[in-house]
Design an enzyme around this catalytic site. Structure first.
Site, PDB file in Angstrom:
ATOM      1  CG  ASP A  35       0.737  -3.797  -6.200  1.00  0.00           C
ATOM      2  OD1 ASP A  35      -0.331  -4.908  -5.617  1.00  0.00           O
ATOM      3  OD2 ASP A  35       0.806  -3.507  -7.037  1.00  0.00           O
ATOM      4  CB  ILE A  36       5.501  -2.570  -7.573  1.00  0.00           C
ATOM      5  CG1 ILE A  36       6.471  -2.074  -7.063  1.00  0.00           C
ATOM      6  CG2 ILE A  36       4.833  -3.702  -8.472  1.00  0.00           C
ATOM      7  CD1 ILE A  36       7.341  -3.090  -7.810  1.00  0.00           C
ATOM      8  CD  GLN A 104      -3.018 -17.145  -7.668  1.00  0.00           C
ATOM      9  OE1 GLN A 104      -3.229 -17.721  -6.988  1.00  0.00           O
ATOM     10  NE2 GLN A 104      -1.800 -16.962  -6.178  1.00  0.00           N
ATOM     11  CG  HIS A 110      -1.445 -11.158  -3.789  1.00  0.00           C
ATOM     12  ND1 HIS A 110      -0.889 -12.755  -3.516  1.00  0.00           N
ATOM     13  CD2 HIS A 110      -2.068 -10.940  -4.739  1.00  0.00           C
ATOM     14  CE1 HIS A 110      -0.994 -12.841  -5.395  1.00  0.00           C
ATOM     15  NE2 HIS A 110      -1.639 -11.989  -5.322  1.00  0.00           N
ATOM     16  CG  LEU A 111      -6.811  -9.988   1.751  1.00  0.00           C
ATOM     17  CD1 LEU A 111      -7.229 -10.561   1.265  1.00  0.00           C
ATOM     18  CD2 LEU A 111      -6.968  -9.508   3.222  1.00  0.00           C
ATOM     19  CG  HIS A 112      -4.747  -7.285  -4.139  1.00  0.00           C
ATOM     20  ND1 HIS A 112      -3.737  -6.249  -4.684  1.00  0.00           N
ATOM     21  CD2 HIS A 112      -4.586  -8.806  -5.109  1.00  0.00           C
ATOM     22  CE1 HIS A 112      -3.803  -7.934  -6.168  1.00  0.00           C
ATOM     23  NE2 HIS A 112      -4.021  -8.626  -5.639  1.00  0.00           N
TER      24      HIS A 112
HETATM   25  P1  AMP Z   1      -2.452 -10.856  -8.500  1.00  0.00           P
HETATM   26  O1  AMP Z   1      -3.197 -10.258  -9.822  1.00  0.00           O
HETATM   27  O2  AMP Z   1      -3.731 -11.095  -7.320  1.00  0.00           O
HETATM   28  O3  AMP Z   1      -1.265 -12.203  -8.129  1.00  0.00           O
HETATM   29  O4  AMP Z   1      -2.081  -9.311  -8.092  1.00  0.00           O
HETATM   30  C1  AMP Z   1      -0.188  -9.610  -7.609  1.00  0.00           C
HETATM   31  C2  AMP Z   1       0.035  -7.859  -6.846  1.00  0.00           C
HETATM   32  O5  AMP Z   1       1.700  -7.970  -7.022  1.00  0.00           O
HETATM   33  C3  AMP Z   1      -0.013  -7.016  -8.845  1.00  0.00           C
HETATM   34  O6  AMP Z   1      -0.668  -5.911  -8.199  1.00  0.00           O
HETATM   35  C4  AMP Z   1       0.942  -6.739  -8.546  1.00  0.00           C
HETATM   36  O7  AMP Z   1       1.523  -4.320  -8.971  1.00  0.00           O
HETATM   37  C5  AMP Z   1       2.364  -6.519  -7.421  1.00  0.00           C
HETATM   38  N1  AMP Z   1       3.495  -6.200  -7.901  1.00  0.00           N
HETATM   39  C6  AMP Z   1       3.951  -7.516  -8.198  1.00  0.00           C
HETATM   40  N2  AMP Z   1       5.370  -7.610  -8.356  1.00  0.00           N
HETATM   41  C7  AMP Z   1       5.389  -6.915  -7.259  1.00  0.00           C
HETATM   42  C8  AMP Z   1       6.509  -6.036  -6.722  1.00  0.00           C
HETATM   43  N3  AMP Z   1       8.137  -6.634  -6.634  1.00  0.00           N
HETATM   44  N4  AMP Z   1       6.386  -5.722  -4.841  1.00  0.00           N
HETATM   45  C9  AMP Z   1       5.099  -5.094  -5.055  1.00  0.00           C
HETATM   46  N5  AMP Z   1       4.085  -5.527  -5.543  1.00  0.00           N
HETATM   47  C10 AMP Z   1       4.280  -6.296  -6.508  1.00  0.00           C
END
Ligand code: AMP
Length: 126
Positions: A35-36, A104, A110-112
């Site tokens: 995750d970024i 979201q 996506h799975l965190h």
């Molecule tokens: P969600 O709120 O479950 O949709 O989470 C989206 C996740 O994507 C967040 O934790 C962001 O930090 C992550 N994210 C957004 N852009 C990127 C990226 N380019 N590379 C990696 N993670 C990202």
């Protein structure tokens, strides 16, 4: 109602190679990357390569091969990061957010997977 997949979302762009990512694991149907903006010492996102919006969309419409590949990739990520509580690690939290109430941000399933510290209670205020 059919699920509407937005091909301009950031994870679709990562899958097309338009945006870089820090890959942890890539398999036939799945990509896992850091995750970024990590919320824990380990914070990896596991995504299917197919165009699925949410967890329920993926479970309803993905092929058996995609679902098995995704599940095995999740296990492999936990093992690679030393997070498997079933195998001597200290464990992790796996979360998936869906839609408005799930808050979201990126409309590609996506799975965190979070670990490396005690993650806290499952739901704020619970
Ligand atoms: P969600 O709120 O479950 O949709 O989470 C989206 C996740 O994507 C967040 O934790 C962001 O930090 C992550 N994210 C957004 N852009 C990127 C990226 N380019 N590379 C990696 N993670 C990202």
């Amino acid at each position: 109602m059919p699920y509407a997949y937005d091909t301009s979302n950031i994870f679709a762009r990562i899958l097309r190679g338009e945006i870089p990512n820090k890959t942890v694991l890539e398999t036939a149907h799945t990509l896992a990357f850091h995750d970024i903006a990590p919320k824990a010492p380990a914070h990896v996102l596991v995504i299917p390569k197919g165009p699925y919006v949410t967890y329920d969309h993926f479970c309803a419409e993905a092929s058996d091969a995609e679902i098995v590949d995704f599940a095995r990739a999740c296990a492999q990520v936990c093992e690679m990061l030393g997070l498997s509580a079933a195998d001597g690690g200290k464990g992790s939290r796996a979360i998936t957010n869906a839609g408005e109430h799930g808050v979201q941000e990126v409309p590609h399933f996506h799975l965190h997977i979070l670990g490396g510290r005690v993650i806290g209670r499952m739901i704020e205020n619970a």
